[in-house]
Design a protein around this motif. Structure first.
Motif, short mmCIF file in Angstrom:
data_model
loop_
_atom_site.label_atom_id
_atom_site.label_comp_id
_atom_site.label_asym_id
_atom_site.label_seq_id
_atom_site.Cartn_x
_atom_site.Cartn_y
_atom_site.Cartn_z
N TRP A 20 14.41 34.74 -20.52
CA TRP A 20 13.76 33.63 -21.03
C TRP A 20 14.01 32.54 -20.45
O TRP A 20 15.27 32.32 -20.22
N GLY A 21 13.12 31.65 -20.27
CA GLY A 21 13.27 30.27 -19.73
C GLY A 21 11.88 29.38 -20.42
O GLY A 21 11.10 29.94 -20.82
N ALA A 22 12.56 28.36 -20.61
CA ALA A 22 11.37 27.20 -21.20
C ALA A 22 10.41 26.84 -20.67
O ALA A 22 9.03 26.86 -20.97
N ARG A 23 10.30 27.29 -19.24
CA ARG A 23 9.27 27.07 -18.24
C ARG A 23 8.64 28.22 -17.84
O ARG A 23 7.37 28.65 -17.50
N LEU A 44 4.78 32.43 -17.12
CA LEU A 44 4.68 30.84 -17.21
C LEU A 44 4.55 30.59 -18.54
O LEU A 44 3.46 31.02 -19.21
N SER A 45 5.35 29.62 -19.19
CA SER A 45 4.96 29.20 -20.68
C SER A 45 3.91 28.37 -20.50
O SER A 45 3.58 27.57 -19.74
N GLY A 46 3.35 28.33 -21.62
CA GLY A 46 2.07 27.60 -21.98
C GLY A 46 0.93 28.15 -21.12
O GLY A 46 -0.06 27.24 -21.20
N ARG A 47 0.84 29.23 -20.53
CA ARG A 47 -0.26 29.61 -19.72
C ARG A 47 -1.57 29.91 -20.56
O ARG A 47 -1.44 30.92 -21.40
N GLY A 48 -2.39 29.11 -20.65
CA GLY A 48 -3.64 29.21 -21.50
C GLY A 48 -3.24 29.18 -23.09
O GLY A 48 -4.04 29.74 -23.71
N VAL A 52 4.96 33.22 -24.89
CA VAL A 52 5.71 34.06 -24.00
C VAL A 52 5.80 35.42 -24.55
O VAL A 52 5.65 36.48 -24.15
N ALA A 53 6.16 35.43 -26.05
CA ALA A 53 6.20 36.63 -26.67
C ALA A 53 5.07 37.39 -26.56
O ALA A 53 5.07 38.71 -26.40
N LYS A 127 12.84 28.96 -6.81
CA LYS A 127 11.89 28.57 -8.03
C LYS A 127 10.97 29.71 -8.39
O LYS A 127 10.96 30.05 -9.34
N ARG A 128 10.38 30.46 -7.36
CA ARG A 128 9.49 31.34 -7.43
C ARG A 128 10.20 32.77 -8.03
O ARG A 128 9.69 33.26 -8.95
#
Length: 151
Positions: A20-23, A44-48, A52-53, A127-128
């Protein structure tokens, strides 16, 4: 269902490892024999607006896994880190989307080991790929524990 350890974790079938990561949240999946572990693109967090869960639950379904292993960030002395609560909250939410067994494993130094495994690469590659490489190490460590319990 959150398991306290690997004693009741499924002994066969594909399993998923999560860093798990914040981003970015790293993902890896084993084959059915658990002889091989494959990385997947990070979540990716916040995707649409999808959590994440929810994305982990959907991916677990798509990958036909029988269990999920989450890396738990703790300090070297075993005390909770700043992100331990965030990981536990993500897993609690995940359990509302799936009834797959979920276990935690200490993720201390997995990112460092993953970066060492990657060798000399460009920063953009790190990063990727780093998060899913860390998830691979988390999953490989969990598989080793499960195999020792089987004996």
């Amino acid at each position: 269902m959150i398991l306290p350890n690997f004693n009741d974790f499924p002994r066969s079938g594909r399993i998923m490892g999560i860093d798990w990561g914040a981003r970015r949240t790293g993902v890896s999946v084993s084959d059915a024999t658990r002889d091989f572990v494959f990385t997947r693109p990070p979540i990716l967090s916040g995707r649409g607006g999808v959590s994440v869960a929810r994305q982990v639950a959907d991916l677990a379904h798509d990958e036909c896994v029988v269990g999920i292993v989450f890396g738990l960030p703790v300090h070297a002395d075993g005390t909770p880190s700043d992100t331990t609560d965030a990981v536990r909250a993500c897993v609690a939410e995940l359990c509302t989307y799936t009834d797959l067994p979920v276990a935690f494993i200490d993720e201390t130094l997995t990112s460092r080991a993953a970066q060492d495994d990657m060798g000399r690469v460009r920063v953009s590659d790190i990063k990727r790929d780093l998060d899913s490489q860390s998830a691979r190490i988390i999953l490989e460590n969990a598989i080793a524990i499960i195999r020792r319990l089987k004996s």
